[in-house]
Design an enzyme around this catalytic site. Structure first.
Site, PDB file in Angstrom:
ATOM      1  CE  LYS A  38      -3.796  -2.366   2.313  1.00 49.49           C
ATOM      2  NZ  LYS A  38      -4.311  -2.844   1.065  1.00 49.49           N
ATOM      3  CB  CYS A  39       4.288   1.685  -0.619  1.00 44.72           C
ATOM      4  SG  CYS A  39       5.677   2.818  -0.783  1.00 44.72           S
ATOM      5  N   GLY A  40       3.234   4.215  -2.283  1.00 43.79           N
ATOM      6  CA  GLY A  40       3.301   4.897  -3.565  1.00 43.79           C
ATOM      7  C   GLY A  40       4.274   4.239  -4.528  1.00 43.79           C
ATOM      8  CG  PHE A  41       8.160   4.073  -3.923  1.00 48.47           C
ATOM      9  CD1 PHE A  41       8.592   4.845  -4.979  1.00 48.47           C
ATOM     10  CD2 PHE A  41       8.275   4.589  -2.634  1.00 48.47           C
ATOM     11  CE1 PHE A  41       9.148   6.105  -4.779  1.00 48.47           C
ATOM     12  CE2 PHE A  41       8.832   5.838  -2.419  1.00 48.47           C
ATOM     13  CZ  PHE A  41       9.263   6.604  -3.491  1.00 48.47           C
ATOM     14  CB  THR A  42       2.750  -0.672  -4.292  1.00 51.17           C
ATOM     15  OG1 THR A  42       2.902  -0.461  -2.875  1.00 51.17           O
ATOM     16  CG2 THR A  42       2.230  -2.075  -4.521  1.00 51.17           C
TER      17      THR A  42
END
Length: 174
Positions: A38-42
């Site tokens: 659930k990360c912007g980098f996912t």
């Protein structure tokens, strides 16, 4: 395992809480990524999967990618190991191993990550992981060859990974 002196001394747990003996990776190039769902980098999962398949096609079992889920940064990996596996497969078709969830910093940091950070400190010599999707490259000799920030996109790692993979061929031609 604070007594570990080599990458090959580690035996972290996989998604089923079974030990994975890194001695089995001797002579291989290994990319290690701390991940989160659930990360912007996912979305980097997509790039890593593409790169992994491309490298596997050319170098077969000489390349290993390992994802290590971590919930230490903004609670961005809240699921169970099963939830994480399902997410990675369904959303990104991830075929490389996603290990058991770990801590990468602090008192409960996985010994592997303590070792990686010691071998390859971050910017200004800091020995902590700053965020999800930091990457470490381990060469065929078990030494850390590089470390990249979360913002480094998977395709930017192709050249350094290939350089490590090609070292075997150069050595065998001597």
């Amino acid at each position: 395992m604070s007594s570990a002196t080599s990458f090959y001394d580690f035996k972290p747990l996989d998604k089923r809480n079974q030990e994975v003996n890194f001695a089995d990776y001797k002579g291989k190039v290994v990319l290690i990524i701390n991940t989160a769902s659930k990360c912007g980098f996912t979305p980097q999962y997509e790039g890593f999967e593409k790169l992994y398949k491309q490298l596997k096609e050319k170098y077969n079992d000489d390349i290993v990618f390992l994802g290590f889920p971590c919930n230490q940064f903004g609670g961005q990996e809240p699921g169970t190991n099963d939830d994480i596996q399902s997410f990675c497969l369904v959303n990104y078709g991830v075929s490389f191993p996603i290990m058991g969830k770990i801590d990468v910093n602090g008192d409960n940091a996985a010994p592997l990550y303590n070792w990686l950070k010691e071998q390859q400190p971050g910017i200004l010599g800091l020995k902590r992981v700053k965020w999800n999707f930091e990457k470490f490259l381990v060469g065929r000799d078990g030494k850390v060859k590089g470390r990249w920030a979360s913002t480094t996109k998977p395709d930017a790692l192709e050249a350094p990974i290939v350089a490590e993979l090609e070292k075997k061929d150069a050595a065998s031609n001597l």
